[in-house]
Design a protein around this motif. Sequence first.
Motif, PDB file in Angstrom:
ATOM      1  N   LEU A 168      27.548  42.054  -1.102  1.00  0.00           N
ATOM      2  CA  LEU A 168      26.350  42.166  -0.535  1.00  0.00           C
ATOM      3  C   LEU A 168      26.310  41.672   1.348  1.00  0.00           C
ATOM      4  O   LEU A 168      25.114  41.155   2.038  1.00  0.00           O
TER       5      LEU A 168
ATOM      6  N   TYR B 164      28.586  36.625  -4.295  1.00  0.00           N
ATOM      7  CA  TYR B 164      28.192  38.128  -3.248  1.00  0.00           C
ATOM      8  C   TYR B 164      28.718  38.882  -2.161  1.00  0.00           C
ATOM      9  O   TYR B 164      27.620  39.414  -1.594  1.00  0.00           O
TER      10      TYR B 164
ATOM     11  N   ASN C 272      13.732  35.186  -6.641  1.00  0.00           N
ATOM     12  CA  ASN C 272      13.505  35.956  -8.264  1.00  0.00           C
ATOM     13  C   ASN C 272      13.856  35.345  -9.285  1.00  0.00           C
ATOM     14  O   ASN C 272      13.977  36.603  -9.963  1.00  0.00           O
TER      15      ASN C 272
ATOM     16  N   LEU D  98      20.379  34.753   1.607  1.00  0.00           N
ATOM     17  CA  LEU D  98      20.269  34.655   0.096  1.00  0.00           C
ATOM     18  C   LEU D  98      20.941  33.835  -0.244  1.00  0.00           C
ATOM     19  O   LEU D  98      20.649  32.705  -0.808  1.00  0.00           O
TER      20      LEU D  98
ATOM     21  N   ARG E 294      20.027  42.940 -18.219  1.00  0.00           N
ATOM     22  CA  ARG E 294      19.197  43.763 -17.165  1.00  0.00           C
ATOM     23  C   ARG E 294      17.890  43.989 -17.315  1.00  0.00           C
ATOM     24  O   ARG E 294      16.682  44.271 -16.581  1.00  0.00           O
TER      25      ARG E 294
ATOM     26  N   THR F  26      15.339  43.753  -9.117  1.00  0.00           N
ATOM     27  CA  THR F  26      15.868  42.943  -8.751  1.00  0.00           C
ATOM     28  C   THR F  26      13.920  43.275  -7.593  1.00  0.00           C
ATOM     29  O   THR F  26      14.456  41.454  -6.866  1.00  0.00           O
TER      30      THR F  26
ATOM     31  N   HIS G 162      19.486  35.522 -11.824  1.00  0.00           N
ATOM     32  CA  HIS G 162      20.515  36.748 -11.659  1.00  0.00           C
ATOM     33  C   HIS G 162      21.346  36.665 -12.920  1.00  0.00           C
ATOM     34  O   HIS G 162      20.658  36.235 -14.306  1.00  0.00           O
ATOM     35  N   ALA G 163      21.532  38.436 -13.280  1.00  0.00           N
ATOM     36  CA  ALA G 163      22.215  38.746 -14.435  1.00  0.00           C
ATOM     37  C   ALA G 163      23.257  39.973 -13.651  1.00  0.00           C
ATOM     38  O   ALA G 163      23.033  40.474 -13.080  1.00  0.00           O
TER      39      ALA G 163
ATOM     40  N   PHE H 238      20.124  40.322   4.730  1.00  0.00           N
ATOM     41  CA  PHE H 238      19.451  39.665   3.929  1.00  0.00           C
ATOM     42  C   PHE H 238      20.437  38.515   3.241  1.00  0.00           C
ATOM     43  O   PHE H 238      19.892  37.465   2.957  1.00  0.00           O
TER      44      PHE H 238
ATOM     45  N   LYS I  33      17.999  30.451 -11.192  1.00  0.00           N
ATOM     46  CA  LYS I  33      18.390  30.395  -9.391  1.00  0.00           C
ATOM     47  C   LYS I  33      17.198  28.887  -8.967  1.00  0.00           C
ATOM     48  O   LYS I  33      16.431  28.844  -9.711  1.00  0.00           O
TER      49      LYS I  33
ATOM     50  N   VAL J 135      11.461  39.931  -3.358  1.00  0.00           N
ATOM     51  CA  VAL J 135      13.030  39.760  -4.154  1.00  0.00           C
ATOM     52  C   VAL J 135      13.714  38.470  -3.671  1.00  0.00           C
ATOM     53  O   VAL J 135      14.779  38.250  -3.348  1.00  0.00           O
ATOM     54  N   SER J 136      13.279  37.582  -2.871  1.00  0.00           N
ATOM     55  CA  SER J 136      13.669  37.031  -2.454  1.00  0.00           C
ATOM     56  C   SER J 136      13.615  35.900  -3.077  1.00  0.00           C
ATOM     57  O   SER J 136      14.422  34.326  -2.581  1.00  0.00           O
TER      58      SER J 136
ATOM     59  N   ARG K 119      11.096  38.441 -14.115  1.00  0.00           N
ATOM     60  CA  ARG K 119      10.746  38.738 -12.473  1.00  0.00           C
ATOM     61  C   ARG K 119       9.344  39.862 -12.850  1.00  0.00           C
ATOM     62  O   ARG K 119       8.880  38.954 -11.792  1.00  0.00           O
TER      63      ARG K 119
HETATM   64  N1  ATP Z   1      15.727  42.731   0.545  1.00  0.00           N
HETATM   65  C1  ATP Z   1      15.902  40.917   0.209  1.00  0.00           C
HETATM   66  N2  ATP Z   1      15.539  39.989   0.908  1.00  0.00           N
HETATM   67  C2  ATP Z   1      15.673  39.262   0.355  1.00  0.00           C
HETATM   68  N3  ATP Z   1      16.404  38.914  -1.074  1.00  0.00           N
HETATM   69  C3  ATP Z   1      16.960  39.768  -1.202  1.00  0.00           C
HETATM   70  C4  ATP Z   1      16.538  41.842  -0.908  1.00  0.00           C
HETATM   71  N4  ATP Z   1      17.427  42.012  -1.480  1.00  0.00           N
HETATM   72  C5  ATP Z   1      18.265  41.541  -2.477  1.00  0.00           C
HETATM   73  N5  ATP Z   1      17.863  40.154  -2.720  1.00  0.00           N
HETATM   74  C6  ATP Z   1      18.042  39.185  -2.536  1.00  0.00           C
HETATM   75  O1  ATP Z   1      19.861  39.217  -3.455  1.00  0.00           O
HETATM   76  C7  ATP Z   1      19.811  39.212  -4.980  1.00  0.00           C
HETATM   77  C8  ATP Z   1      20.540  39.720  -5.061  1.00  0.00           C
HETATM   78  O2  ATP Z   1      20.780  40.866  -4.661  1.00  0.00           O
HETATM   79  P1  ATP Z   1      21.126  42.308  -5.855  1.00  0.00           P
HETATM   80  O3  ATP Z   1      20.560  43.628  -5.006  1.00  0.00           O
HETATM   81  O4  ATP Z   1      22.520  42.502  -6.464  1.00  0.00           O
HETATM   82  O5  ATP Z   1      20.292  42.478  -6.584  1.00  0.00           O
HETATM   83  P2  ATP Z   1      20.070  42.059  -8.555  1.00  0.00           P
HETATM   84  O6  ATP Z   1      21.006  42.569  -8.572  1.00  0.00           O
HETATM   85  O7  ATP Z   1      19.418  42.616  -9.181  1.00  0.00           O
HETATM   86  O8  ATP Z   1      20.408  39.929  -8.172  1.00  0.00           O
HETATM   87  P3  ATP Z   1      21.164  39.877  -8.995  1.00  0.00           P
HETATM   88  O9  ATP Z   1      22.263  40.007  -8.067  1.00  0.00           O
HETATM   89  O10 ATP Z   1      21.133  38.071  -8.229  1.00  0.00           O
HETATM   90  O11 ATP Z   1      21.022  39.031 -10.149  1.00  0.00           O
HETATM   91  C9  ATP Z   1      18.447  39.367  -4.901  1.00  0.00           C
HETATM   92  O12 ATP Z   1      18.469  39.460  -6.370  1.00  0.00           O
HETATM   93  C10 ATP Z   1      17.713  38.994  -4.398  1.00  0.00           C
HETATM   94  O13 ATP Z   1      17.735  37.113  -4.600  1.00  0.00           O
END
Ligand code: ATP
Length: 189
Positions: A91, A88, A151, A100, A124, A130, A154-155, A96, A48, A148-149, A141
């Motif tokens: 989501l 995404y 991180n 994001l 993973r 996450t 991505h995987a 968020f 990222k 989390v914002s 991570r």
């Molecule tokens: N509460 C939050 N506040 C801010 N950003 C968030 C929050 N939750 C998730 N994110 C962001 O959204 C992304 C996607 O969330 P997801 O639940 O898919 O996590 P992930 O699968 O671990 O991450 P990714 O899909 O990026 O690998 C997270 O990697 C993070 O960057």
Amino acid sequence: WKTRISPDRVHSSQTLIPKRKLCISAVYELLRSSGLPDVRERTLIAIKPDGVQRRLVGQIIHRFEQRGFKLVGLKMLQASQDVLSEHYCDLRTKPFYNSLVRYMTSGPLVVMVWEGHNVVQTSRTMVGNTNPAEAQAGTVRGDFSIHVSRNVVHASDSVEGAQKEIQLWFQTKDLLDWDSWDQTSTGDV
Ligand SMILES: Nc1ncnc2c1ncn2[C@@H]1O[C@H](COP(=O)(O)OP(=O)(O)OP(=O)(O)O)[C@@H](O)[C@H]1O
Ligand SMILES: Nc1ccn([C@@H]2O[C@H](COP(=O)(O)OP(=O)(O)O)[C@@H](O)[C@H]2O)c(=O)n1
Ligand SMILES: [Mg+2]
């Protein structure tokens, strides 16, 4: 020249295809039908914008190479809103989501496809929770981030998800189906 080419290669319509490549395809087919491990599983890993800004690209690639996975696609790009809204889509209703997308468009990404046995699940585990506050030390991570914002990586989270994400981010022609020397009997090229 002749003796080098002819024993190793066969004609297939217009092109010369290495015999070794045909053999490897046959072995993969055999493995698939026999229920043995699928060594050609693929996943999408994206570094990222914070990972790129913090010069973590090399260290992250190193971890996947060191683990034994094979890099089959790699590019650096500025993500578009359209690709991200597809990537995404699950989501979109999250509070968020807008931040994001701002984060993911704030700078270039390095997007990669890695291949190998159980690569989706193992990646993973290597990437970690996450929320970096809950990620184990030793994970990407857990070692490189605290919130989390931001991180870092991505995987893909499932084999089906990985297939969709790979199609979204890459064209088939940009993925290289190269032979790894450690899977062939000699290093002769
Ligand atoms: N509460 C939050 N506040 C801010 N950003 C968030 C929050 N939750 C998730 N994110 C962001 O959204 C992304 C996607 O969330 P997801 O639940 O898919 O996590 P992930 O699968 O671990 O991450 P990714 O899909 O990026 O690998 C997270 O990697 C993070 O960057
Ligand atoms: N509470 C959350 C959850 C996720 N995210 C971000 O959304 C991304 C995707 O979420 P996700 O649930 O698919 O988690 P991962 O697959 O990235 O681990 C995360 O990696 C975070 O970047 C966030 O900012 N805040
Ligand atoms: Mg996710």
